[in-house]
Design an enzyme around this catalytic site. Sequence first.
Site, short mmCIF file in Angstrom:
data_model
loop_
_atom_site.label_atom_id
_atom_site.label_comp_id
_atom_site.label_asym_id
_atom_site.label_seq_id
_atom_site.Cartn_x
_atom_site.Cartn_y
_atom_site.Cartn_z
N ARG A 98 -30.10 77.26 49.62
CA ARG A 98 -31.17 78.14 50.10
C ARG A 98 -32.56 77.74 49.60
O ARG A 98 -33.54 78.39 49.93
CB ARG A 98 -30.85 79.59 49.71
CG ARG A 98 -29.68 80.15 50.51
CD ARG A 98 -29.44 81.64 50.35
NE ARG A 98 -30.20 82.33 49.35
CZ ARG A 98 -29.72 82.78 48.18
NH1 ARG A 98 -28.47 82.61 47.87
NH2 ARG A 98 -30.50 83.42 47.35
N ASN A 99 -32.64 76.66 48.81
CA ASN A 99 -33.96 76.21 48.36
C ASN A 99 -34.75 75.76 49.58
O ASN A 99 -34.22 75.13 50.49
CB ASN A 99 -33.82 75.06 47.34
CG ASN A 99 -35.14 74.75 46.67
OD1 ASN A 99 -36.05 74.22 47.28
ND2 ASN A 99 -35.24 75.10 45.40
N HIS A 100 -36.02 76.07 49.58
CA HIS A 100 -36.87 75.79 50.74
C HIS A 100 -37.47 74.39 50.74
O HIS A 100 -38.14 74.02 51.72
CB HIS A 100 -38.03 76.80 50.79
CG HIS A 100 -37.61 78.21 51.00
ND1 HIS A 100 -37.37 78.75 52.24
CD2 HIS A 100 -37.37 79.21 50.12
CE1 HIS A 100 -37.02 80.02 52.12
NE2 HIS A 100 -37.01 80.32 50.84
N PHE A 101 -37.27 73.59 49.69
CA PHE A 101 -37.98 72.32 49.60
C PHE A 101 -37.77 71.41 50.81
O PHE A 101 -38.74 70.94 51.42
CB PHE A 101 -37.64 71.54 48.32
CG PHE A 101 -38.34 70.22 48.28
CD1 PHE A 101 -39.68 70.15 47.97
CD2 PHE A 101 -37.68 69.04 48.63
CE1 PHE A 101 -40.36 68.93 47.97
CE2 PHE A 101 -38.35 67.83 48.63
CZ PHE A 101 -39.69 67.77 48.31
N SER A 120 -40.61 76.41 45.82
CA SER A 120 -39.65 76.32 46.93
C SER A 120 -38.36 77.08 46.61
O SER A 120 -37.43 77.06 47.40
CB SER A 120 -39.33 74.86 47.25
OG SER A 120 -38.66 74.24 46.17
#
Length: 168
Positions: free
Chosen positions: A38-41, A141
């Site tokens: 689920r990290n946005h990076f 992120s």
Amino acid sequence: MLVHSFPPIIRANARVLVLGSMPGTASLEKHQYYGHPRNHFWPILYGLLGRTPDAEYEKRIAFAQDRGVALWDVIGSCEREGSLDANIRNAEPNDLAGLHALYPAIECLAFNGNKAYDTFKKHFGGKPIWNDLQLLKLPSSSPIPNNRMRTTADRIEAWRILLPFLNS
């Protein structure tokens, strides 16, 4: 628990060095930068160029490197339970000056969140070596939402400041 960051991922063409604080538990377990699903990076980086992230980690790394993006962390080792930056204790920095000396094409240090930026300022702030670089403090992120950054789209908009440093 004592944790260590990964080696830098960098090529000679790197123009921007994205610096996190310390990889979270999911990333450490997978041996991948920004490995939490689920990290946005990765959606941010790809989204800046109107793309959807590749599924394979190796392709994501190649995508970043082809665009002049290098990855590392400000912290080389620390004590931390869990993944939260708030739990970081006894942080020891990575040799950012040494890396910059090896890769002088770097024009920008992009800090992925407050902890990365604050740790950099604590250990390296005020040193003339950084005077010719852009220092950009970006929203984290992390998958944890806050009042200003709730979605990937919010983060992409804030990270657009990186576009002049990316190879298209």
